[in-house]
Design an enzyme around this catalytic site. Structure first.
Site, PDB file in Angstrom:
ATOM      1  N   HIS A  70       7.869  53.189   3.815  1.00 10.17           N
ATOM      2  CA  HIS A  70       7.627  51.761   3.345  1.00 10.17           C
ATOM      3  C   HIS A  70       8.606  51.113   2.584  1.00 10.17           C
ATOM      4  CE1 HIS A  70       2.764  51.597   4.308  1.00 10.17           C
ATOM      5  NE2 HIS A  70       3.548  52.090   5.175  1.00 10.17           N
ATOM      6  N   GLU A  72       8.853  49.784  -0.215  1.00 13.93           N
ATOM      7  CA  GLU A  72       8.881  50.252  -1.642  1.00 13.93           C
ATOM      8  C   GLU A  72       9.188  51.576  -1.939  1.00 13.93           C
ATOM      9  OE1 GLU A  72       6.250  49.370   0.151  1.00 13.93           O
ATOM     10  OE2 GLU A  72       4.652  48.467  -0.684  1.00 13.93           O
ATOM     11  N   CYS A 101       0.667  49.246  -0.829  1.00 14.83           N
ATOM     12  CA  CYS A 101      -0.498  49.917  -0.478  1.00 14.83           C
ATOM     13  C   CYS A 101      -0.788  51.067  -1.364  1.00 14.83           C
ATOM     14  CB  CYS A 101      -0.197  50.243   0.858  1.00 14.83           C
ATOM     15  SG  CYS A 101       0.787  51.748   1.165  1.00 14.83           S
ATOM     16  N   CYS A 106       2.103  54.345  -1.792  1.00 14.63           N
ATOM     17  CA  CYS A 106       3.209  53.472  -2.428  1.00 14.63           C
ATOM     18  C   CYS A 106       2.933  53.257  -3.784  1.00 14.63           C
ATOM     19  CB  CYS A 106       3.450  52.394  -1.770  1.00 14.63           C
ATOM     20  SG  CYS A 106       4.040  52.406   0.097  1.00 14.63           S
TER      21      CYS A 106
END
EC number: 3.5.4.38
Length: 199
Positions: A70, A72, A101, A106
């Site tokens: 992801h 992040e 999320c 994350c």
């Protein structure tokens, strides 16, 4: 193309990619994250232009055994290359197409990062709330509890991203239909989530 943390020319985002990923539309499967770093010094902020760029999530490829990453987490991966001095205070600002999320880790990773790096303050401006994750409220509350400032992007943040991260070729930012109404509605939802301590 994505920005590199190293010095050199900064890459800019294609205008169509920005508009299609940050607008009010649904069904977007990528998360784009634009970031900038400032050093805070005696109540003033000093922009660190060499620590500015954008990135997006990496799609999974199970044939190669890669489960994706992801946006992040990709940002957290590059933090060591930024060489942020622990004796200084920094403010990192994310402009992100989806809020972080919970279910894929994350929010937890960001919380751990903030706990381990007390010299970093994080502001997150999200274009949308990632409510595809059943635990999205928990993610937002976890970020709040970790000290992150979480907000919804408004016209000002979209325009700043356009001016700063997009290869706009001199064209001014053109807000899409419903931008203000969408931002206001999401801001109300986010406020309600963050004010609720129990859920």
């Amino acid at each position: 193309m994505e920005a590199s943390p190293a010095s050199g020319p900064r890459h800019l985002m294609d205008p169509h990619i920005f508009t299609s990923n940050f607008n009010n539309g649904i069904g977007r499967h990528k998360t784009y994250l634009c970031y900038e770093v400032e050093r805070l010094d005696n109540g003033t902020s000093v922009k660190m232009d060499q620590h500015r760029g954008f990135l997006h999530n990496q799609a999974k490829n199970l044939l190669c055994g890669f489960y994706g990453r992801h946006a992040e987490l990709r940002f957290l991966d590059l933090v060591p290359s930024l060489q942020l001095d622990p004796a200084q205070i920094y403010r990192v600002t994310w402009f992100i197409s989806w809020s972080p999320c919970f279910s894929w880790g994350c929010a937890g990773e960001v919380r751990a990062f903030l706990q381990e790096n007390t010299h970093v303050r994080l502001r997150i401006f999200a274009a949308r709330i990632y409510d595809y994750d059943p635990l999205y409220k928990e993610a937002l509350q976890m970020l709040r509890d970790a000290g992150a400032q979480v907000s919804i992007m408004t016209y000002d943040e979209f325009k700043h991203c356009w001016d700063t991260f997009v290869d706009h070729q001199g064209c001014p930012f053109q807000p899409w239909d419903g931008l203000d109404e969408h931002s206001q509605a999401l801001s109300g939802r986010l406020r309600a989530i963050l004010q609720n301590q129990g859920n």
